[in-house]
Each structure stands twice: as structure tokens, then as C-alpha cells.
Design a protein around this motif. Structure first.
Motif, short mmCIF file in Angstrom:
data_model
loop_
_atom_site.label_atom_id
_atom_site.label_comp_id
_atom_site.label_asym_id
_atom_site.label_seq_id
_atom_site.Cartn_x
_atom_site.Cartn_y
_atom_site.Cartn_z
N UNK A 54 21.39 42.63 37.31
CA UNK A 54 20.19 43.46 37.19
C UNK A 54 19.15 43.09 36.75
N UNK A 55 17.81 43.41 37.36
CA UNK A 55 16.80 42.91 36.72
C UNK A 55 16.26 43.79 35.37
N UNK A 56 15.87 43.09 34.44
CA UNK A 56 15.35 43.86 33.25
C UNK A 56 14.02 43.40 33.10
N UNK A 57 13.14 44.44 32.87
CA UNK A 57 11.75 44.13 32.30
C UNK A 57 11.58 44.28 30.99
N UNK A 58 10.80 43.34 30.30
CA UNK A 58 10.51 43.60 28.65
C UNK A 58 9.11 43.45 28.60
N UNK A 59 8.44 44.35 27.77
CA UNK A 59 7.05 43.88 27.33
C UNK A 59 6.99 43.68 25.95
N UNK A 60 8.13 43.26 25.36
CA UNK A 60 8.02 43.07 23.79
C UNK A 60 7.60 41.57 23.87
N UNK A 61 6.65 41.16 22.78
CA UNK A 61 6.15 39.96 22.49
C UNK A 61 7.19 38.96 22.04
N UNK A 62 7.08 37.79 22.73
CA UNK A 62 8.04 36.63 22.75
C UNK A 62 9.25 36.79 23.39
N UNK A 63 9.41 37.91 24.34
CA UNK A 63 10.38 38.00 25.02
C UNK A 63 10.18 37.59 26.50
N UNK A 105 15.99 22.47 30.00
CA UNK A 105 14.60 22.67 29.54
C UNK A 105 14.60 23.80 28.21
N UNK A 106 13.65 23.71 27.85
CA UNK A 106 13.51 24.44 26.38
C UNK A 106 13.24 26.10 27.00
N UNK A 107 13.83 26.90 26.50
CA UNK A 107 13.85 28.34 26.47
C UNK A 107 12.44 28.96 26.43
N UNK A 108 12.09 29.71 27.44
CA UNK A 108 10.86 30.36 27.38
C UNK A 108 10.88 31.64 26.31
N UNK A 109 12.35 32.28 26.26
CA UNK A 109 12.46 33.27 25.22
C UNK A 109 13.75 33.04 24.71
#
Length: 125
Positions: A54-63, A105-109
Motif C-alpha cells: 500500500x502506498x503511504x504518503x507523508x508530509x512530515x519533515x524528515x519522513x 545505501x544510506x536511508x533517506x528517511x
């Protein structure tokens, strides 16, 4: 004359009840058949290596802006961060079938591991 009219109204009432019962039975039969067909289709997709997500959208900073929620066991979920998610799949709560490769690779979140999608398809629920 009144007897004929009463009989006609009664007949129409009985016929309409019978036809509505048949329609509801057909709907129940179709829904059971549709459910079985969806189960078979889901099993085929999983046999082909797809995972339901399931695609989940987040507008939280750093997420991560978009993640894919995948099921791990009966009650737990884990999240992946698709680095190449197409624009057509950027809708919150959209259900999908996915295949992906993990990336070293390093995580983006913080909450999701980076992945490269190899295949993605819409999933009807």
C-alpha cells in the motif's frame, strides 16, 4: 370487478417479491465467485514473486514522502522507500503489487529502507 383488481395487484406484488429474491441470490453468488477469483489472482501474483503493498504518503519533515507499506506476519508492517516510484503510483492508500531490489545505501528517511522497484502493478481490493 373488485376481486379481479385485487387479484391483479396481489399477483404483481408476489411476482415482484420473487424477482427481487432471485436478484439478491445472484448478487450473493457473484460476490462469492468474485471473492474466490480475487483470491486465486492474488495467489498467482505471489507465486510470480510479487508482494502486496500500500502506498503511504507523508508530509512530515524528515519522513519519506512516499513509502510502500508491506505486511510482515499477521499484524506487523514494514516500510520501504522506493527511489524510482512512478508519478502514476503517487497516490495515498493506493494498493499495489510490487517487486523490488534492496539497495545498499544510506536511508533517506528513518522508518523505511531504500529499494529500487523492478515491477509495480495496481492491485484491486
Amino acid at each position: 370487478m373488485v376481486l379481479k383488481v385485487t387479484f391483479a395487484i396481489f399477483s404483481i406484488f408476489i411476482l415482484s417479491c420473487i424477482s427481487s429474491q432471485n436478484k439478491s441470490q445472484n448478487l450473493e453468488t457473484n460476490s462469492a465467485a468474485e471473492i474466490e477469483a480475487k483470491k486465486i489472482a492474488a495467489e498467482k501474483m505471489m507465486d510470480d514473486g510479487y508482494l502486496p503493498g500500500r502506498i503511504i504518503y507523508s508530509d512530515i519533515v524528515g519522513d519519506c514522502e512516499y513509502t510502500i507499506q508491506l505486511k510482515q506476519g499477521e499484524r506487523e508492517f514494514y516500510y520501504v522507500d522506493p527511489i524510482n516510484l512512478e508519478e502514476t503510483f503517487r497516490r495515498d492508500n493506493q494498493t499495489v503489487w510490487v517487486k523490488f531490489n534492496g539497495l545498499r545505501r544510506m536511508n533517506r528517511c528513518e522508518n523505511a529502507a531504500p529499494v529500487e522497484l523492478t515491477e509495480i502493478k495496481n492491485r484491486d481490493e
